[in-house]
Scaffold this motif. Structure first.
Motif, short mmCIF file in Angstrom:
data_model
loop_
_atom_site.label_atom_id
_atom_site.label_comp_id
_atom_site.label_asym_id
_atom_site.label_seq_id
_atom_site.Cartn_x
_atom_site.Cartn_y
_atom_site.Cartn_z
N SER A 68 0.23 -0.90 0.28
CA SER A 68 0.11 -0.34 0.13
C SER A 68 0.91 1.20 -0.36
N GLY A 71 -1.58 4.27 2.79
CA GLY A 71 -3.18 3.16 3.38
C GLY A 71 -4.28 3.50 2.34
N THR A 74 -6.99 0.44 1.69
CA THR A 74 -7.78 0.15 3.05
C THR A 74 -8.92 -0.42 2.29
N ASP A 75 -9.35 -2.22 3.01
CA ASP A 75 -10.90 -2.10 2.63
C ASP A 75 -12.47 -1.45 3.34
N ALA A 79 -11.76 -2.20 8.25
CA ALA A 79 -12.41 -1.07 9.15
C ALA A 79 -12.74 -1.15 9.88
N GLN A 90 -12.24 7.04 4.95
CA GLN A 90 -11.45 6.91 3.90
C GLN A 90 -10.78 7.99 3.66
N ILE A 93 -7.84 9.08 5.16
CA ILE A 93 -6.67 8.33 4.61
C ILE A 93 -6.18 9.53 3.85
N ARG A 127 -1.92 -0.01 8.01
CA ARG A 127 -3.34 -0.45 7.64
C ARG A 127 -3.93 -0.25 6.36
N GLY A 128 -2.88 0.46 5.60
CA GLY A 128 -3.09 -0.08 3.19
C GLY A 128 -3.13 -1.27 3.87
N PHE A 131 -5.63 -4.28 6.03
CA PHE A 131 -6.58 -3.98 6.27
C PHE A 131 -7.41 -4.07 4.51
N ARG A 132 -7.24 -5.82 4.28
CA ARG A 132 -7.60 -5.98 3.26
C ARG A 132 -8.86 -7.26 2.99
N ASP A 147 -3.63 -5.11 15.37
CA ASP A 147 -3.67 -3.43 15.36
C ASP A 147 -3.21 -2.82 16.87
#
Length: 206
Positions: A68, A71, A74-75, A79, A90, A93, A127-128, A131-132, A147
């Motif tokens: 990523s 970030g 990120t899903d 999140a 979002q 971010i 997290r990017g 967080f998938r 996290d």
């Protein structure tokens, strides 16, 4: 076979086209031993990203990789599950990445490494990569625990990370429960039961 992450594929390309060369061209070493890359179980495969604002995450089996920039990727469902993130996460971010790129363009390393900004930017950048989605319940439980370890680490060590990033303190490593953290000039490595995360936060000095 190698595969590279292209920053210009993201929806933010208009924000950092002027910075993209600084992100991908070789830079003088700043004691940065780690790159934003994934190492797979099969050495024929390699994935790598940019020299700044980049996170790469490989799960323990080392058969897949997520990279990523800033970030992005990120899903939102992950999140929400982990953070209870509001709909404007979002937007947060984008705002953090925009500020980061403005500071990077000015080469304002002090502001980039400000502990308060680090505490906001580093988790978002990290997290990017992890967080998938979609994530099953077991994977999600591991994501939540990792996290929590990252945010707890930054709550405790943000000032130390800042000092390492600007060369005022030596590299260090520490553990938060089962999660090990390694901090060097410009990067953080997280070794967790879920996998390995490498974040290349600041490029070498220009």
């Amino acid at each position: 076979m190698k595969t590279a992450f292209s920053a210009q594929r993201t929806g933010l390309s208009f924000l950092f086209l002027g910075c993209s060369l600084a992100l991908v061209q070789p830079a003088p070493a700043f004691g940065q031993e780690k790159q934003c890359e994934c190492k797979f179980a099969d050495p024929k495969w390699e994935a790598f990203g940019t020299k700044a604002a980049c996170s790469a995450f490989v799960r323990r089996a080392r058969t897949s990789c997520e990279i990523s920039f800033g970030g992005l990727g990120t899903d939102p469902n992950v999140a929400r599950s982990v953070l209870g993130a509001p709909p404007d996460y979002q937007t947060k971010i984008i705002d953090i990445l925009r500020t980061y790129l403005e500071l990077l363009e000015k080469n304002d390393r002090g502001a980039l490494a400000n502990p308060q900004f680090l505490s906001a930017a580093l988790p978002i950048f990290m997290r990017g990569a992890y967080f998938r989605g979609p994530q099953d319940s077991a994977t999600l439980a591991g994501t939540k625990r990792m996290d929590a370890a990252i945010t707890g680490f930054l709550d405790k060590y943000a000032t130390d990370v800042s000092q390492v990033f600007v060369g005022k303190k030596d590299s260090f490593s520490t553990n938060m429960g089962e999660t090990k953290f390694e901090v060097g000039k410009g990067y953080v490595v997280v070794n967790d039961p879920a996998g390995e995360l490498i974040t290349s936060y600041m490029p070498g000095e220009q």
